[in-house]
Design a protein around this motif. Structure first.
Motif, short mmCIF file in Angstrom:
data_model
loop_
_atom_site.label_atom_id
_atom_site.label_comp_id
_atom_site.label_asym_id
_atom_site.label_seq_id
_atom_site.Cartn_x
_atom_site.Cartn_y
_atom_site.Cartn_z
N SER A 1 -78.07 26.00 -16.47
CA SER A 1 -78.31 24.51 -16.34
C SER A 1 -77.46 24.00 -15.03
N GLU A 2 -78.55 23.48 -14.20
CA GLU A 2 -78.10 22.52 -13.55
C GLU A 2 -76.42 21.59 -13.27
N ALA A 3 -76.85 20.70 -14.64
CA ALA A 3 -75.64 20.62 -15.30
C ALA A 3 -74.29 20.51 -15.24
N PHE A 4 -74.10 22.45 -15.56
CA PHE A 4 -73.02 23.02 -15.71
C PHE A 4 -72.73 23.44 -13.93
N GLU A 5 -73.97 23.72 -13.69
CA GLU A 5 -73.64 24.13 -12.06
C GLU A 5 -72.79 23.47 -11.45
N ARG A 6 -73.23 22.04 -11.29
CA ARG A 6 -72.62 21.20 -10.55
C ARG A 6 -71.56 21.09 -10.82
N ALA A 7 -70.82 20.94 -12.60
CA ALA A 7 -69.68 20.00 -12.56
C ALA A 7 -68.60 21.54 -12.72
N LEU A 8 -69.45 22.51 -12.14
CA LEU A 8 -67.81 24.00 -11.70
C LEU A 8 -67.97 23.83 -11.01
N ALA A 9 -69.39 23.38 -9.84
CA ALA A 9 -69.07 22.38 -8.42
C ALA A 9 -67.59 21.85 -8.01
N ALA A 10 -68.09 20.78 -8.29
CA ALA A 10 -66.72 20.38 -8.19
C ALA A 10 -65.61 19.70 -8.44
N PHE A 11 -65.33 21.60 -9.44
CA PHE A 11 -64.20 21.32 -10.41
C PHE A 11 -63.20 22.32 -8.84
N GLU A 12 -61.95 22.18 -8.75
CA GLU A 12 -60.75 22.87 -8.33
C GLU A 12 -59.65 22.60 -8.82
N PRO A 13 -58.89 23.78 -8.89
CA PRO A 13 -57.52 23.67 -9.74
C PRO A 13 -56.45 23.31 -8.60
N ALA A 14 -55.64 22.49 -9.05
CA ALA A 14 -54.55 21.88 -7.55
C ALA A 14 -53.21 22.86 -7.34
N GLN A 15 -53.41 24.21 -8.41
CA GLN A 15 -52.44 25.24 -8.37
C GLN A 15 -53.17 26.80 -8.71
N TRP A 16 -52.44 27.71 -8.32
CA TRP A 16 -53.05 28.67 -9.36
C TRP A 16 -51.83 29.39 -9.83
N PRO A 17 -51.87 30.95 -10.53
CA PRO A 17 -53.61 31.07 -11.30
C PRO A 17 -53.82 30.22 -12.02
N LEU A 18 -54.80 29.96 -12.97
CA LEU A 18 -55.76 28.88 -13.25
C LEU A 18 -55.63 29.91 -14.60
N ALA A 19 -55.44 29.44 -15.84
CA ALA A 19 -55.67 30.04 -17.09
C ALA A 19 -56.67 29.32 -17.89
N VAL A 20 -57.60 29.82 -18.43
CA VAL A 20 -58.81 29.19 -19.39
C VAL A 20 -58.20 28.94 -20.40
N GLY A 21 -58.28 27.84 -21.25
CA GLY A 21 -58.38 28.53 -23.09
C GLY A 21 -59.63 29.00 -23.88
N PHE A 22 -58.98 30.17 -24.44
CA PHE A 22 -60.53 30.82 -24.56
C PHE A 22 -60.78 31.21 -25.83
N SER A 23 -61.11 30.97 -26.43
CA SER A 23 -61.33 30.50 -28.22
C SER A 23 -62.21 32.16 -28.62
N GLY A 24 -63.01 31.81 -27.89
CA GLY A 24 -64.65 33.00 -27.94
C GLY A 24 -65.52 32.19 -28.33
N GLY A 25 -65.92 30.87 -28.32
CA GLY A 25 -66.97 30.35 -28.82
C GLY A 25 -67.80 29.97 -27.15
N ALA A 26 -68.90 29.38 -27.41
CA ALA A 26 -69.68 29.26 -26.18
C ALA A 26 -69.00 28.44 -24.99
N ASP A 27 -68.28 27.09 -25.24
CA ASP A 27 -67.50 26.62 -24.55
C ASP A 27 -66.70 27.48 -23.22
N SER A 28 -66.08 28.27 -24.35
CA SER A 28 -65.12 28.65 -23.21
C SER A 28 -65.54 30.03 -22.53
N THR A 29 -66.36 30.18 -23.05
CA THR A 29 -66.90 31.73 -22.83
C THR A 29 -67.12 31.16 -21.56
#
Length: 323
Positions: A2-30
């Protein structure tokens, strides 16, 4: 891929570290977790909220643990009580429990250092569902603005980098990498309004308006911008009318600006939001308050708005008769 997915992630940069990812186990969070872990190795932690509402909840946690082991990521699990009160929405209760867990994470150590950033897997379909739910409830601009791509709450930066990516694109990205995910059985339960929107309305919109995700996102952006202007105007008007608001100063404003500043004051000072009917009643009373003896005592949100001297006060319980 998915090019749309790759573009979205390339534009994302958190301001503070570490980064948590809310992980339910579903497709989106995986997909979000795997992509973030690949881009920022050693700086990502998975955060799973165990709601305890389904028999499969323990299986969800075990699945998340197995995926994190495969990705070489730490997993933090927080168990919450997400049961809803009588008359309350189960979905709303679960969402509140999740965000309370996120806030608690920001106050504690998540395996390394205190987490100040979390990324959530909400996507374009979720955003459309949120807008349609808001429309069905007659929401104002805050509801029509749907979910923000970035918000700060309780000392935590909350990011939603996938709001421009469809659910189908996310699953295509996952399939290309042979990453497993689980389907929440409750997603097929037609008792929940959001599930009915997903099963009935989204396919109809896809057929009638193939670009609806893009055009709806544009409208959401317009609503968010207009809401930001209202917040800025309310902050200026609140400086003029004072806290608690001076009734004569309120009366000098138009009814629309009175409504705007009173909503802002109630939320900022007391964390409550009046219904449309309650606010209309309150505005009527403010307009009628032209004599010293005019009394205001109205139920507003979880408390009461009352005139005291020349100002409008709000109490979370009825004030004493002597006040």
């Amino acid at each position: 891929m998915s090019e749309a997915f790759e573009r979205a992630l390339a534009a994302f940069e958190p301001a503070q570290w570490p980064l948590a990812v809310g992980f339910s186990g579903g497709a989106d969070s995986t997909a979000l977790l795997a992509a973030c872990a690949s881009r920022w190795p050693g700086r990502v932690v998975a955060f799973h909220v165990h709601h305890g509402l389904q028999a499969a909840a323990d299986d969800f946690e075990r699945h998340c643990g197995a995926v994190c082991e495969r990705l070489g990521l730490p997993l933090v699990v927080r168990r919450v009580d997400a049961r809803h009160a009588p008359g309350d929405s189960p979905e709303d209760a679960a969402r509140r429990a999740r965000y309370e867990a996120f806030a608690a994470m920001a106050r504690t150590d998540a395996g390394r250092s205190a987490v100040r950033s979390i990324a959530l897997g909400h996507h374009a379909d979720d955003q459309v569902e949120t807008l349609l739910l808001a429309l069905s409830r007659g929401a104002g601009l805050p509801g029509l603005a749907a979910m923000p791509a970035h918000a700060a709450r309780h000392g935590l930066d909350i990011y939603r980098p996938l709001l421009a990516v469809s659910a189908a694109d996310i699953r295509a990205w996952l399939a290309a990498r042979d990453l497993p995910w689980i389907e929440d059985p409750s997603n097929g339960d037609a008792r929940y309004t959001r599930n009915r929107i997903r099963a009935v309305l989204l396919p109809a919109l896809e057929q009638a308006f193939p670009q609806f995700r893009t055009t709806f996102a544009r409208s959401i952006g317009h609503a968010a911008q207009a809401q930001q202007l209202l917040v800025e105007l309310a902050a200026q008007d609140l400086q003029t009318v004072g806290e608690p608001p001076h009734i004569k100063a309120l009366q000098a404003l138009s009814r629309a600006r009175q409504a705007n500043v009173l909503r802002h004051w109630l939320m900022q000072a007391h964390g409550c939001a009046p219904s449309t009917a309650q606010l209309d009643q309150l505005l009527d009373q403010v307009r009628a308050c032209t004599t010293r003896g005019h009394r205001i005592h109205l139920k507003v949100a979880g408390g009461f708005a009352e005139r005291k001297g020349d100002r409008l006060h709000w109490y979370n319980a009825p004030p004493s008769p002597k006040t």
